[in-house]
Design a protein around this motif. Structure first.
Motif, PDB file in Angstrom:
ATOM      1  N   GLU A  60       0.837  -1.192   0.000  1.00  0.00           N
ATOM      2  CA  GLU A  60       0.000   0.000   0.000  1.00  0.00           C
ATOM      3  C   GLU A  60       0.876   1.248   0.000  1.00  0.00           C
ATOM      4  O   GLU A  60       1.848   1.337   0.736  1.00  0.00           O
ATOM      5  N   VAL A  61       0.511   2.222  -0.835  1.00  0.00           N
ATOM      6  CA  VAL A  61       1.132   3.540  -0.852  1.00  0.00           C
ATOM      7  C   VAL A  61       0.047   4.546  -0.500  1.00  0.00           C
ATOM      8  O   VAL A  61      -1.015   4.569  -1.134  1.00  0.00           O
ATOM      9  N   ASP A  62       0.300   5.362   0.510  1.00  0.00           N
ATOM     10  CA  ASP A  62      -0.653   6.375   0.968  1.00  0.00           C
ATOM     11  C   ASP A  62      -0.466   7.643   0.143  1.00  0.00           C
ATOM     12  O   ASP A  62       0.612   8.238   0.140  1.00  0.00           O
ATOM     13  N   LEU A  63      -1.515   8.053  -0.565  1.00  0.00           N
ATOM     14  CA  LEU A  63      -1.466   9.257  -1.393  1.00  0.00           C
ATOM     15  C   LEU A  63      -2.099  10.456  -0.699  1.00  0.00           C
ATOM     16  O   LEU A  63      -2.081  11.555  -1.242  1.00  0.00           O
ATOM     17  N   GLY A  64      -2.676  10.260   0.467  1.00  0.00           N
ATOM     18  CA  GLY A  64      -3.227  11.368   1.249  1.00  0.00           C
ATOM     19  C   GLY A  64      -4.738  11.371   1.310  1.00  0.00           C
ATOM     20  O   GLY A  64      -5.421  10.562   0.704  1.00  0.00           O
ATOM     21  N   ASN A  65      -5.229  12.320   2.074  1.00  0.00           N
ATOM     22  CA  ASN A  65      -6.665  12.501   2.246  1.00  0.00           C
ATOM     23  C   ASN A  65      -7.168  13.411   1.128  1.00  0.00           C
ATOM     24  O   ASN A  65      -6.681  14.523   0.969  1.00  0.00           O
ATOM     25  N   VAL A  66      -8.106  12.925   0.362  1.00  0.00           N
ATOM     26  CA  VAL A  66      -8.633  13.681  -0.775  1.00  0.00           C
ATOM     27  C   VAL A  66     -10.089  14.094  -0.564  1.00  0.00           C
ATOM     28  O   VAL A  66     -10.721  14.624  -1.478  1.00  0.00           O
ATOM     29  N   SER A  67     -10.605  13.884   0.634  1.00  0.00           N
ATOM     30  CA  SER A  67     -12.032  14.129   0.859  1.00  0.00           C
ATOM     31  C   SER A  67     -12.422  15.599   0.695  1.00  0.00           C
ATOM     32  O   SER A  67     -13.575  15.893   0.419  1.00  0.00           O
ATOM     33  N   ALA A  68     -11.469  16.533   0.814  1.00  0.00           N
ATOM     34  CA  ALA A  68     -11.790  17.953   0.661  1.00  0.00           C
ATOM     35  C   ALA A  68     -12.212  18.298  -0.767  1.00  0.00           C
ATOM     36  O   ALA A  68     -12.972  19.252  -0.976  1.00  0.00           O
ATOM     37  N   PHE A  69     -11.738  17.549  -1.743  1.00  0.00           N
ATOM     38  CA  PHE A  69     -12.070  17.883  -3.132  1.00  0.00           C
ATOM     39  C   PHE A  69     -12.633  16.708  -3.936  1.00  0.00           C
ATOM     40  O   PHE A  69     -13.055  16.887  -5.064  1.00  0.00           O
ATOM     41  N   ALA A  70     -12.629  15.536  -3.363  1.00  0.00           N
ATOM     42  CA  ALA A  70     -13.098  14.363  -4.105  1.00  0.00           C
ATOM     43  C   ALA A  70     -14.592  14.477  -4.383  1.00  0.00           C
ATOM     44  O   ALA A  70     -15.381  14.762  -3.494  1.00  0.00           O
ATOM     45  N   ASP A  71     -14.936  14.280  -5.625  1.00  0.00           N
ATOM     46  CA  ASP A  71     -16.329  14.283  -6.040  1.00  0.00           C
ATOM     47  C   ASP A  71     -16.523  13.158  -7.047  1.00  0.00           C
ATOM     48  O   ASP A  71     -15.591  12.394  -7.331  1.00  0.00           O
ATOM     49  N   LYS A  72     -17.700  13.078  -7.609  1.00  0.00           N
ATOM     50  CA  LYS A  72     -18.017  12.014  -8.559  1.00  0.00           C
ATOM     51  C   LYS A  72     -17.047  12.024  -9.743  1.00  0.00           C
ATOM     52  O   LYS A  72     -16.552  10.968 -10.162  1.00  0.00           O
ATOM     53  N   ASN A 131      -8.532   3.705   1.908  1.00  0.00           N
ATOM     54  CA  ASN A 131      -8.296   3.072   3.200  1.00  0.00           C
ATOM     55  C   ASN A 131      -9.031   3.918   4.230  1.00  0.00           C
ATOM     56  O   ASN A 131      -8.619   5.036   4.522  1.00  0.00           O
ATOM     57  N   ASN A 132     -10.132   3.399   4.746  1.00  0.00           N
ATOM     58  CA  ASN A 132     -10.860   4.147   5.767  1.00  0.00           C
ATOM     59  C   ASN A 132     -10.833   3.423   7.101  1.00  0.00           C
ATOM     60  O   ASN A 132     -11.807   3.411   7.835  1.00  0.00           O
ATOM     61  N   SER A 133      -9.662   2.831   7.412  1.00  0.00           N
ATOM     62  CA  SER A 133      -9.502   2.197   8.717  1.00  0.00           C
ATOM     63  C   SER A 133      -9.661   3.239   9.820  1.00  0.00           C
ATOM     64  O   SER A 133     -10.041   2.911  10.930  1.00  0.00           O
ATOM     65  N   ASN A 134      -9.385   4.510   9.512  1.00  0.00           N
ATOM     66  CA  ASN A 134      -9.707   5.623  10.398  1.00  0.00           C
ATOM     67  C   ASN A 134     -10.798   6.429   9.698  1.00  0.00           C
ATOM     68  O   ASN A 134     -10.503   7.223   8.802  1.00  0.00           O
ATOM     69  N   PRO A 135     -12.072   6.245  10.080  1.00  0.00           N
ATOM     70  CA  PRO A 135     -13.177   6.905   9.379  1.00  0.00           C
ATOM     71  C   PRO A 135     -13.070   8.432   9.363  1.00  0.00           C
ATOM     72  O   PRO A 135     -13.619   9.086   8.484  1.00  0.00           O
ATOM     73  N   ASP A 136     -12.341   9.014  10.308  1.00  0.00           N
ATOM     74  CA  ASP A 136     -12.178  10.462  10.349  1.00  0.00           C
ATOM     75  C   ASP A 136     -11.099  10.948   9.383  1.00  0.00           C
ATOM     76  O   ASP A 136     -10.945  12.153   9.191  1.00  0.00           O
ATOM     77  N   ASP A 137     -10.329  10.029   8.815  1.00  0.00           N
ATOM     78  CA  ASP A 137      -9.242  10.398   7.913  1.00  0.00           C
ATOM     79  C   ASP A 137      -9.102   9.360   6.795  1.00  0.00           C
ATOM     80  O   ASP A 137      -8.115   8.620   6.734  1.00  0.00           O
ATOM     81  N   PRO A 138     -10.087   9.295   5.883  1.00  0.00           N
ATOM     82  CA  PRO A 138      -9.987   8.324   4.786  1.00  0.00           C
ATOM     83  C   PRO A 138      -8.827   8.692   3.865  1.00  0.00           C
ATOM     84  O   PRO A 138      -8.622   9.867   3.556  1.00  0.00           O
ATOM     85  N   ARG A 139      -8.066   7.679   3.437  1.00  0.00           N
ATOM     86  CA  ARG A 139      -6.869   7.917   2.644  1.00  0.00           C
ATOM     87  C   ARG A 139      -6.997   7.296   1.264  1.00  0.00           C
ATOM     88  O   ARG A 139      -7.446   6.152   1.130  1.00  0.00           O
ATOM     89  N   LEU A 140      -6.584   8.048   0.242  1.00  0.00           N
ATOM     90  CA  LEU A 140      -6.471   7.500  -1.096  1.00  0.00           C
ATOM     91  C   LEU A 140      -5.181   6.694  -1.119  1.00  0.00           C
ATOM     92  O   LEU A 140      -4.125   7.182  -0.699  1.00  0.00           O
ATOM     93  N   VAL A 141      -5.266   5.458  -1.579  1.00  0.00           N
ATOM     94  CA  VAL A 141      -4.102   4.573  -1.569  1.00  0.00           C
ATOM     95  C   VAL A 141      -3.971   3.849  -2.898  1.00  0.00           C
ATOM     96  O   VAL A 141      -4.931   3.721  -3.653  1.00  0.00           O
TER      97      VAL A 141
END
Length: 135
Positions: free
Chosen positions: A54-66, A87-97
């Motif tokens: 797994e490579v963590d690319l960061g949290n993209v929830s601020a701009f991720a859309d359809k 990877n949403n093992s931490n629901p408060d910080d979902p990560r694009l991987v």
């Protein structure tokens, strides 16, 4: 006479990676952090007879859309055998991987190194996709 002979040598994972210029760090619980030449780290976990990369690319929830997720899914066809995931093992910080897996049974050196090559290429494509969103 030009004859090639294939040989087989077995190494443990950490020794093999370090011999191939990767830095390794054991994080416990069968998790290994692997990095080379300033690339993003690859996290390897072992579960049964499988290795998960797994490579963590960061949290993209601020701009991720359809549209963004559609682009990711479309890009999945270009980064095979690696895949994008969340990877949403931490629901408060979902990560694009980026993720990949391999069976440990009869895992060859070339197969293992190919995973790292594929991850590096996929990271490059991901960075190109993410660039407009991060500006």
């Amino acid at each position: 006479m030009n004859v090639t002979i294939a040989t087989r040598k077995e190494n443990d994972l950490i020794s093999f990676l370090e011999h191939n210029d990767y830095e390794t760090e054991s994080l416990g619980d069968n998790i290994l952090r692997v990095q080379r030449d300033g690339e993003l780290p690859v996290y390897i976990s072992k579960n049964g007879d499988s290795l998960y990369f797994e490579v963590d690319l960061g949290n993209v929830s601020a701009f991720a859309d359809k549209e963004f997720y559609f682009k990711l899914l479309d890009l999945n066809t270009e980064v095979l055998p690696v895949s994008f995931g969340v990877n949403n093992s931490n629901p408060d910080d979902p990560r694009l991987v980026l993720v990949e897996s391999r069976e440990t049974t009869d895992l060859s050196d070339q197969e293992l190194l190919a995973v790292f090559d594929a991850m590096e290429l996929a990271v490059d494509k991901a960075e190109n996709l993410l660039k407009p969103y991060m500006a």
